[in-house]
Every structure is written in C-alpha cells, then in structure tokens.
Design a protein around this motif. Structure first.
Motif, PDB file in Angstrom:
ATOM      1  N   ALA A 137      12.572  14.473  62.019  1.00  0.00           N
ATOM      2  CA  ALA A 137      11.370  15.328  62.266  1.00  0.00           C
ATOM      3  C   ALA A 137      10.426  15.723  61.221  1.00  0.00           C
ATOM      4  CB  ALA A 137      11.814  16.767  62.680  1.00  0.00           C
ATOM      5  N   PHE A 138      10.975  15.768  59.753  1.00  0.00           N
ATOM      6  CA  PHE A 138      10.171  15.926  58.625  1.00  0.00           C
ATOM      7  C   PHE A 138       9.665  14.739  58.436  1.00  0.00           C
ATOM      8  CE2 PHE A 138      10.054  15.644  54.039  1.00  0.00           C
ATOM      9  CZ  PHE A 138       8.984  16.804  53.828  1.00  0.00           C
ATOM     10  N   ALA A 139      10.335  13.527  58.614  1.00  0.00           N
ATOM     11  CA  ALA A 139       9.479  12.272  58.300  1.00  0.00           C
ATOM     12  C   ALA A 139       8.475  11.746  59.448  1.00  0.00           C
ATOM     13  CB  ALA A 139      10.616  11.095  58.382  1.00  0.00           C
ATOM     14  N   SER A 140       8.603  12.269  60.515  1.00  0.00           N
ATOM     15  CA  SER A 140       7.497  11.943  61.649  1.00  0.00           C
ATOM     16  C   SER A 140       6.460  12.869  61.292  1.00  0.00           C
ATOM     17  CB  SER A 140       7.934  12.049  62.980  1.00  0.00           C
ATOM     18  OG  SER A 140       8.430  13.320  63.147  1.00  0.00           O
ATOM     19  N   SER A 141       6.482  14.221  60.836  1.00  0.00           N
ATOM     20  CA  SER A 141       5.407  14.878  60.427  1.00  0.00           C
ATOM     21  C   SER A 141       4.892  14.399  59.294  1.00  0.00           C
ATOM     22  CB  SER A 141       6.017  16.375  60.443  1.00  0.00           C
ATOM     23  OG  SER A 141       6.975  16.472  59.297  1.00  0.00           O
ATOM     24  N   LEU A 142       5.675  13.980  58.261  1.00  0.00           N
ATOM     25  CA  LEU A 142       4.997  13.283  57.035  1.00  0.00           C
ATOM     26  C   LEU A 142       4.213  12.283  57.535  1.00  0.00           C
ATOM     27  CD1 LEU A 142       4.977  14.126  53.990  1.00  0.00           C
ATOM     28  CD2 LEU A 142       6.712  12.459  53.841  1.00  0.00           C
ATOM     29  N   ASP A 143       4.563  11.563  58.389  1.00  0.00           N
ATOM     30  CA  ASP A 143       3.824  10.042  58.770  1.00  0.00           C
ATOM     31  C   ASP A 143       2.587  10.581  59.331  1.00  0.00           C
ATOM     32  OD1 ASP A 143       5.582   8.511  57.640  1.00  0.00           O
ATOM     33  OD2 ASP A 143       6.648   8.026  59.427  1.00  0.00           O
ATOM     34  N   LYS A 144       2.596  11.615  60.134  1.00  0.00           N
ATOM     35  CA  LYS A 144       1.235  12.091  61.084  1.00  0.00           C
ATOM     36  C   LYS A 144       0.461  12.675  59.880  1.00  0.00           C
ATOM     37  CE  LYS A 144       3.297  13.313  65.315  1.00  0.00           C
ATOM     38  NZ  LYS A 144       3.895  14.347  66.291  1.00  0.00           N
ATOM     39  N   SER A 149      -4.460  11.964  56.982  1.00  0.00           N
ATOM     40  CA  SER A 149      -5.352  12.003  55.733  1.00  0.00           C
ATOM     41  C   SER A 149      -6.038  10.688  55.560  1.00  0.00           C
ATOM     42  CB  SER A 149      -4.339  12.079  54.594  1.00  0.00           C
ATOM     43  OG  SER A 149      -4.729  12.139  53.542  1.00  0.00           O
ATOM     44  N   ALA A 150      -5.380   9.541  55.864  1.00  0.00           N
ATOM     45  CA  ALA A 150      -6.178   8.323  55.938  1.00  0.00           C
ATOM     46  C   ALA A 150      -7.230   8.198  56.769  1.00  0.00           C
ATOM     47  CB  ALA A 150      -5.049   7.205  56.208  1.00  0.00           C
ATOM     48  N   GLU A 151      -7.093   8.957  57.996  1.00  0.00           N
ATOM     49  CA  GLU A 151      -8.462   8.912  58.899  1.00  0.00           C
ATOM     50  C   GLU A 151      -9.424   9.671  58.320  1.00  0.00           C
ATOM     51  OE1 GLU A 151      -6.891  10.132  62.449  1.00  0.00           O
ATOM     52  OE2 GLU A 151      -5.588   8.237  62.916  1.00  0.00           O
ATOM     53  N   ASP A 152      -9.169  10.944  57.673  1.00  0.00           N
ATOM     54  CA  ASP A 152     -10.189  11.817  56.912  1.00  0.00           C
ATOM     55  C   ASP A 152     -10.690  10.899  55.999  1.00  0.00           C
ATOM     56  OD1 ASP A 152      -9.442  13.485  58.843  1.00  0.00           O
ATOM     57  OD2 ASP A 152      -8.458  14.964  57.513  1.00  0.00           O
ATOM     58  N   THR A 153      -9.942  10.540  55.111  1.00  0.00           N
ATOM     59  CA  THR A 153     -10.403   9.699  53.961  1.00  0.00           C
ATOM     60  C   THR A 153     -11.585   8.474  54.486  1.00  0.00           C
ATOM     61  OG1 THR A 153      -8.716  10.235  52.779  1.00  0.00           O
ATOM     62  CG2 THR A 153     -10.198   8.350  51.823  1.00  0.00           C
ATOM     63  N   GLN A 154     -11.028   7.896  55.231  1.00  0.00           N
ATOM     64  CA  GLN A 154     -12.168   6.777  55.980  1.00  0.00           C
ATOM     65  C   GLN A 154     -13.350   7.272  56.553  1.00  0.00           C
ATOM     66  OE1 GLN A 154     -11.416   3.490  55.908  1.00  0.00           O
ATOM     67  NE2 GLN A 154     -13.238   2.928  57.088  1.00  0.00           N
ATOM     68  N   ALA A 155     -13.093   8.368  57.208  1.00  0.00           N
ATOM     69  CA  ALA A 155     -14.539   9.119  58.011  1.00  0.00           C
ATOM     70  C   ALA A 155     -15.235   9.711  56.697  1.00  0.00           C
ATOM     71  CB  ALA A 155     -13.981  10.210  58.733  1.00  0.00           C
ATOM     72  N   SER A 163     -22.001   3.699  56.100  1.00  0.00           N
ATOM     73  CA  SER A 163     -21.567   2.679  57.000  1.00  0.00           C
ATOM     74  C   SER A 163     -20.586   3.036  57.961  1.00  0.00           C
ATOM     75  CB  SER A 163     -20.760   1.591  55.900  1.00  0.00           C
ATOM     76  OG  SER A 163     -20.167   0.632  56.647  1.00  0.00           O
ATOM     77  N   TYR A 164     -21.112   2.850  59.145  1.00  0.00           N
ATOM     78  CA  TYR A 164     -20.104   3.592  60.268  1.00  0.00           C
ATOM     79  C   TYR A 164     -19.369   2.186  61.002  1.00  0.00           C
ATOM     80  CZ  TYR A 164     -23.034   7.516  59.807  1.00  0.00           C
ATOM     81  OH  TYR A 164     -23.592   8.761  59.179  1.00  0.00           O
ATOM     82  N   LEU A 165     -18.854   1.359  60.414  1.00  0.00           N
ATOM     83  CA  LEU A 165     -17.990   0.160  60.740  1.00  0.00           C
ATOM     84  C   LEU A 165     -16.921   0.260  59.893  1.00  0.00           C
ATOM     85  CD1 LEU A 165     -20.710  -2.626  60.972  1.00  0.00           C
ATOM     86  CD2 LEU A 165     -19.731  -1.275  63.014  1.00  0.00           C
ATOM     87  N   PRO A 166     -15.732  -0.095  60.481  1.00  0.00           N
ATOM     88  CA  PRO A 166     -14.485  -0.065  59.745  1.00  0.00           C
ATOM     89  C   PRO A 166     -14.618  -1.199  58.803  1.00  0.00           C
ATOM     90  CG  PRO A 166     -14.171  -0.789  61.996  1.00  0.00           C
ATOM     91  CD  PRO A 166     -15.735  -0.178  62.093  1.00  0.00           C
ATOM     92  N   GLU A 167     -13.684  -0.826  57.727  1.00  0.00           N
ATOM     93  CA  GLU A 167     -13.670  -2.121  56.643  1.00  0.00           C
ATOM     94  C   GLU A 167     -13.239  -3.399  57.294  1.00  0.00           C
ATOM     95  OE1 GLU A 167     -11.299  -1.162  53.283  1.00  0.00           O
ATOM     96  OE2 GLU A 167     -12.342   0.866  53.000  1.00  0.00           O
TER      97      GLU A 167
END
Length: 199
Positions: A137-144, A149-155, A163-167
């Motif tokens: 459960a801890f690992a899955s919450s950490l992955d989420k 965080s990666a999606e927020d950084t990308q946005a 640039s609104y296109l993905p890399e």
C-alpha cells in the motif's frame, strides 16, 4: 572429484581461516564472564542468529513469498521455546524435544512439542502478511505521488515554455480540406417557401 579439488584450490583458505580465528577470539571475549551453566544457551542463540543472518542471503535469491516463508520456518524451528527434557521449568528449543520424541518413538510427545513451533510459525507468517500489505500500500501510494509529481512538473513546464505538446511529439501537417465559404441560401432557391411565409 577433480572439480571439488579445483574448488578447494580456488578458495582463499588463508583469509577464511583468519576470519574464523577473529570470530573465535571475538566470541571468547564476549562470553568470558558468562557462567558455565549458561554457556550452552548463549552458544545456541549465537549460532541460531548466525544461521538466520546467513539465510537472509539465500532468501533473497528465492522468489519473494518463498524466501520470507523459508526464513520464518527456519526461525520457528530454531527459536520456538519449549521445555528442557530433564527439567520442565527450564527453557529449551522446542525442536530438540521434537527430535527426541521422534527418536524415542513417542509420536504424541513429538506432536505436543511441535505446537510451539507451529504457533510461532503462524504468528510470524501473519505478521509477514500484514507487513507485505502495508508495504505494498505504501509503495502504490508512493508511485501515485511520483506520477502526479511528474505530471505537475510536465504541466508547469508546458505552461512556462508555451509548448503544449508533450516532449518528443512531432507536428504533422494536416491535409488541406476543401471548405466552401459560399453561403448557399435555401430560401432563394425555393420560391414556394417564400410564398408560404408571406401568407
């Protein structure tokens, strides 16, 4: 038999003997103040802990559930408490009573001596199961959290650079579509509709 001789010749026997000598000296220093009556129990506990620590290396090679279960079985067999054969008031490993009962063909006594081992094994497996649930459960919450965080950084990167296109995305040219900009009036073509609207 030659392969065994080759293995023995390839082993660093001098360094192994030095390590074993240092362990013997360390053990002698550790138990020098222990009374002689308690020395067998200390030796057994030290040996059991050494076996369990070394079994961790074996358990890592095995598949995850089997490695942990094998370590727990070994722990239960080595360290489940029982009573001494001559004096029931003294603690002794339950596995010794089981082996003694089997050797004396006292199967009822062996089964009775096996109960503490089974209790320790079941308790250990239950604790391991709960630990794996908490860990997963801890690992899955950490992955989420990492993916968010990666999606927020990308946005944020897209908003700051404009640039609104993905890399890595390439812009392809759209084929030209023939769109007629002439507005066709259906009223001009159909005079009956004009007449009916006037009436």
């Amino acid at each position: 038999m030659d392969w065994l001789k080759n293995i023995l010749h390839s082993l660093p026997l001098e360094s192994i003997s030095d390590i074993l000598g240092e362990i013997a000296i360390w053990w002698g220093q550790m138990v020098k103040d222990v009374p002689p009556a308690d020395l067998p129990m200390y030796a057994y506990l030290g040996g059991a802990i050494l076996v369990l620590v070394l079994w961790v290396l074996v358990a890592r090679v095995l598949p995850k559930p089997l490695g942990g279960m094998s370590w727990m079985i070994l722990f239960a067999v080595l360290l489940a408490p029982g009573t001494a054969l001559g004096d029931p008031s003294e603690l002794a490993p339950a596995s010794i009573s089981v082996v003694y009962g089997i050797m004396m063909k006292d199967y009822a006594g062996a089964i009775a001596s096996m109960l503490p081992i089974l209790v320790v094994l079941v308790a250990g497996l239950f604790v391991g199961f709960v630990w794996q649930l908490i860990r997963s459960a801890f690992a899955s919450s950490l992955d989420k959290a990492r993916s968010r965080s990666a999606e927020d950084t990308q946005a944020t990167l897209q908003m700051t650079t404009g640039s609104y296109l993905p890399e890595g995305a390439t812009v392809t040219e759209q084929p030209e579509t023939n769109v007629s900009l002439k507005k066709e009036s259906t009223l001009a073509k159909n005079p009956k509709n004009d007449m009916s609207n006037k009436q």
